[in-house]
Write an enzyme that holds these catalytic residues in place. Structure first.
Site, PDB file in Angstrom:
ATOM      1  N   ARG A   1       0.855  -1.190   0.000  1.00 46.71           N
ATOM      2  CA  ARG A   1       0.000   0.000   0.000  1.00 46.71           C
ATOM      3  C   ARG A   1       0.891   1.239   0.000  1.00 46.71           C
ATOM      4  O   ARG A   1       1.891   1.288   0.733  1.00 46.71           O
ATOM      5  CB  ARG A   1      -0.893   0.042   1.255  1.00 46.71           C
ATOM      6  CG  ARG A   1      -2.071  -0.920   1.240  1.00 46.71           C
ATOM      7  CD  ARG A   1      -3.113  -0.523   0.182  1.00 46.71           C
ATOM      8  NE  ARG A   1      -4.255  -1.418   0.127  1.00 46.71           N
ATOM      9  CZ  ARG A   1      -4.398  -2.457  -0.704  1.00 46.71           C
ATOM     10  NH1 ARG A   1      -3.430  -2.750  -1.565  1.00 46.71           N
ATOM     11  NH2 ARG A   1      -5.499  -3.177  -0.708  1.00 46.71           N
TER      12      ARG A   1
ATOM     13  N   GLU B   1      -4.224   6.949  -6.085  1.00 53.61           N
ATOM     14  CA  GLU B   1      -4.158   6.191  -7.340  1.00 53.61           C
ATOM     15  C   GLU B   1      -5.278   6.643  -8.264  1.00 53.61           C
ATOM     16  O   GLU B   1      -6.443   6.499  -7.907  1.00 53.61           O
ATOM     17  CB  GLU B   1      -4.268   4.693  -7.045  1.00 53.61           C
ATOM     18  CG  GLU B   1      -3.075   4.178  -6.262  1.00 53.61           C
ATOM     19  CD  GLU B   1      -3.167   2.694  -5.901  1.00 53.61           C
ATOM     20  OE1 GLU B   1      -4.096   2.007  -6.349  1.00 53.61           O
ATOM     21  OE2 GLU B   1      -2.290   2.244  -5.158  1.00 53.61           O
TER      22      GLU B   1
ATOM     23  N   HIS C   1      -1.160  -0.536  -9.909  1.00 50.86           N
ATOM     24  CA  HIS C   1      -1.862  -1.503  -9.031  1.00 50.86           C
ATOM     25  C   HIS C   1      -2.258  -2.758  -9.820  1.00 50.86           C
ATOM     26  O   HIS C   1      -3.425  -3.172  -9.837  1.00 50.86           O
ATOM     27  CB  HIS C   1      -3.087  -0.844  -8.383  1.00 50.86           C
ATOM     28  CG  HIS C   1      -3.400  -1.420  -7.040  1.00 50.86           C
ATOM     29  ND1 HIS C   1      -3.671  -0.653  -5.929  1.00 50.86           N
ATOM     30  CD2 HIS C   1      -3.478  -2.707  -6.611  1.00 50.86           C
ATOM     31  CE1 HIS C   1      -3.915  -1.439  -4.890  1.00 50.86           C
ATOM     32  NE2 HIS C   1      -3.800  -2.692  -5.279  1.00 50.86           N
TER      33      HIS C   1
HETATM   34  P1  NAD Z   1      -1.271 -11.104   5.078  1.00 54.81           P
HETATM   35  O1  NAD Z   1      -2.263 -10.643   6.107  1.00 54.81           O
HETATM   36  O2  NAD Z   1      -1.327 -12.517   4.633  1.00 54.81           O
HETATM   37  O3  NAD Z   1       0.227 -10.791   5.573  1.00 54.81           O
HETATM   38  C1  NAD Z   1       0.582  -9.596   6.175  1.00 54.81           C
HETATM   39  C2  NAD Z   1       1.717  -9.924   7.120  1.00 54.81           C
HETATM   40  O4  NAD Z   1       2.192  -8.701   7.669  1.00 54.81           O
HETATM   41  C3  NAD Z   1       1.279 -10.804   8.309  1.00 54.81           C
HETATM   42  O5  NAD Z   1       2.090 -11.979   8.364  1.00 54.81           O
HETATM   43  C4  NAD Z   1       1.513  -9.926   9.531  1.00 54.81           C
HETATM   44  O6  NAD Z   1       1.970 -10.657  10.641  1.00 54.81           O
HETATM   45  C5  NAD Z   1       2.596  -8.977   9.018  1.00 54.81           C
HETATM   46  N1  NAD Z   1       2.675  -7.730   9.766  1.00 54.81           N
HETATM   47  C6  NAD Z   1       1.679  -6.989  10.309  1.00 54.81           C
HETATM   48  N2  NAD Z   1       2.192  -5.902  10.914  1.00 54.81           N
HETATM   49  C7  NAD Z   1       3.548  -5.968  10.748  1.00 54.81           C
HETATM   50  C8  NAD Z   1       4.610  -5.132  11.144  1.00 54.81           C
HETATM   51  N3  NAD Z   1       4.407  -4.015  11.842  1.00 54.81           N
HETATM   52  N4  NAD Z   1       5.870  -5.486  10.786  1.00 54.81           N
HETATM   53  C9  NAD Z   1       6.101  -6.615  10.071  1.00 54.81           C
HETATM   54  N5  NAD Z   1       5.116  -7.457   9.685  1.00 54.81           N
HETATM   55  C10 NAD Z   1       3.849  -7.121  10.013  1.00 54.81           C
HETATM   56  O7  NAD Z   1      -1.475 -10.110   3.849  1.00 54.81           O
HETATM   57  P2  NAD Z   1      -0.998 -10.338   2.351  1.00 54.81           P
HETATM   58  O8  NAD Z   1      -2.100 -10.996   1.594  1.00 54.81           O
HETATM   59  O9  NAD Z   1       0.344 -10.944   2.312  1.00 54.81           O
HETATM   60  O10 NAD Z   1      -0.959  -8.812   1.837  1.00 54.81           O
HETATM   61  C11 NAD Z   1       0.155  -7.990   2.142  1.00 54.81           C
HETATM   62  C12 NAD Z   1      -0.089  -6.589   1.565  1.00 54.81           C
HETATM   63  O11 NAD Z   1      -0.262  -6.647   0.141  1.00 54.81           O
HETATM   64  C13 NAD Z   1      -1.320  -5.870   2.099  1.00 54.81           C
HETATM   65  O12 NAD Z   1      -0.985  -4.527   2.353  1.00 54.81           O
HETATM   66  C14 NAD Z   1      -2.295  -5.913   0.946  1.00 54.81           C
HETATM   67  O13 NAD Z   1      -3.187  -4.828   0.983  1.00 54.81           O
HETATM   68  C15 NAD Z   1      -1.349  -5.835  -0.234  1.00 54.81           C
HETATM   69  N6  NAD Z   1      -1.888  -6.340  -1.503  1.00 54.81           N
HETATM   70  C16 NAD Z   1      -1.582  -5.667  -2.651  1.00 54.81           C
HETATM   71  C17 NAD Z   1      -2.053  -6.129  -3.864  1.00 54.81           C
HETATM   72  C18 NAD Z   1      -1.711  -5.437  -5.163  1.00 54.81           C
HETATM   73  O14 NAD Z   1      -2.442  -5.578  -6.114  1.00 54.81           O
HETATM   74  N7  NAD Z   1      -0.597  -4.747  -5.238  1.00 54.81           N
HETATM   75  C19 NAD Z   1      -2.867  -7.263  -3.910  1.00 54.81           C
HETATM   76  C20 NAD Z   1      -3.132  -7.932  -2.738  1.00 54.81           C
HETATM   77  C21 NAD Z   1      -2.642  -7.457  -1.529  1.00 54.81           C
END
Ligand code: NAD
Length: 313
Positions: free
Chosen positions: A239, A268, A287
């Site tokens: 994000r 965006e 994105h």
């Molecule tokens: P997820 O919930 O599976 O994983 C997130 C991880 O971050 C978790 O393991 C959590 O423990 C960890 N975390 C939380 N706070 C933390 C901190 N302060 N320091 C370190 N680690 C921390 O989520 P995901 O599916 O892997 O998604 C990750 C990111 O990708 C999200 O921000 C999501 O919005 C984004 N995303 C982007 C797209 C895109 O199109 N670019 C698509 C899907 C998801």
């Protein structure tokens, strides 16, 4: 009884047939996003103010002020994973159920993160652009092999990146205070880092895979860039709000870090005249992380199934 469903994600239409059938078989009528872009708060209220029982939502905004005006709303199904565009506390208070489509786009986003490392490390977009403009220029790049990759956040997506990076013979280190899959670390020969300061200092590439929360908003800032290597690359497919973009601009101009590639931005599309876009060592995609045939098909089916589960059970 309210029986309408608002579907906002633009890419939903590509695989809509099966989903529309599922919704119609259960007596629901569909309202499509006809704007061809992310909807505004006002447009959502106009479409879902009355008679709408469920929303399949993309990145469109659902703050408290919108939820309060959607009088008949019972359930929100996130088309994807990140729920930072939904006021979850307000939804809970109003008795609106919320669910997301876990496990649908992690491979696609993970592959893009790796792609951005190559694109930035080897200056691929600029080289292609230069040739289209009649040039034959070259800018020296870096290999990924043997480089230290620091992953901040190792959930669904971070783990996909870690596996692939280990396969590329990178030295992968993860920082995630809530990580609890020791077998994964052993299987892929991945190191767990408990000190984020060390990860900032030692990583050749840092890739962000964590959600935006009150604690993480803008955490990649001037202070952190100052701790990173001058040769470091920053990848963000999570994000835009995780990074202080003004500080990133300064760090890229002053050479405090070497480059950044993002798939996400605080606004965006970015505002006209956004300064970061003028920099050669900054790269932004629109994105596209989850925008593959495979992920879109899974997100359509699973977000529809999640919505029906919430409305019917
Ligand atoms: P997820 O919930 O599976 O994983 C997130 C991880 O971050 C978790 O393991 C959590 O423990 C960890 N975390 C939380 N706070 C933390 C901190 N302060 N320091 C370190 N680690 C921390 O989520 P995901 O599916 O892997 O998604 C990750 C990111 O990708 C999200 O921000 C999501 O919005 C984004 N995303 C982007 C797209 C895109 O199109 N670019 C698509 C899907 C998801």
């Amino acid at each position: 009884m309210s029986n309408k469903i608002l579907i906002t994600p633009k890419s939903f239409k590509t695989y809509k047939e099966k989903a529309y059938l599922m919704l119609r078989e259960n007596g629901f009528e569909i309202i499509e996003n006809t704007y061809g872009r992310t909807m505004t708060e006002e447009e959502i209220i106009e479409c879902a103010g009355e008679g709408v029982a469920g929303i399949i939502i993309g990145v469109d905004p659902l703050p408290a002020s919108v939820l309060e005006k959607c009088k008949d709303l019972k359930a929100i199904s996130k088309y994807g994973v990140g729920m930072d565009n939904i006021d979850l506390n307000k939804a809970k208070e109003l008795g609106i159920k919320v669910n997301n489509a876990v496990g649908t786009n992690n491979v696609s986003v993970g592959e893009l993160a790796i792609g951005l490392m190559f694109a930035l490390g080897r200056n691929i977009p600029d080289t292609v652009k230069g040739i289209r403009e009649g040039g034959w220029g070259r800018k020296i790049g870096v290999e990924l092999t043997d480089k230290k990759l620091g992953l901040i956040g190792a959930g669904q997506i971070g783990k996909e990146v870690a596996k692939r990076a280990a396969g590329l013979e990178m030295k992968v280190s993860i920082f995630d205070p809530y990580f609890n899959d020791e077998a994964f670390l052993e299987k892929y020969n991945i190191e767990r880092c408990h000190d984020i300061e060390q990860l900032y200092k030692e990583s050749d590439i840092i890739s962000l895979h964590l959600p935006v929360t009150e604690n993480t908003r803008g955490f990649m800032n001037k202070e952190v860039f100052g701790k990173m290597k001058n040769t470091a690359l920053l990848i963000n497919t999570s994000r835009g709000e995780l990074i202080n973009e003004r500080d990133l601009y300064d760090a890229l101009v002053s050479g405090e870090i070497a480059g950044a590639a993002q798939d996400v931005f605080s606004s965006e599309p970015p505002e006209a005249g956004e300064k970061l876009l003028s920099l050669e060592n900054f790269m932004l995609t629109s994105h596209i992380g989850a925008f593959t045939n495979e992920a879109v098909e899974k997100m359509v089916v699973i977000s529809t199934r999640n919505l029906l589960d919430m409305l019917i059970s």
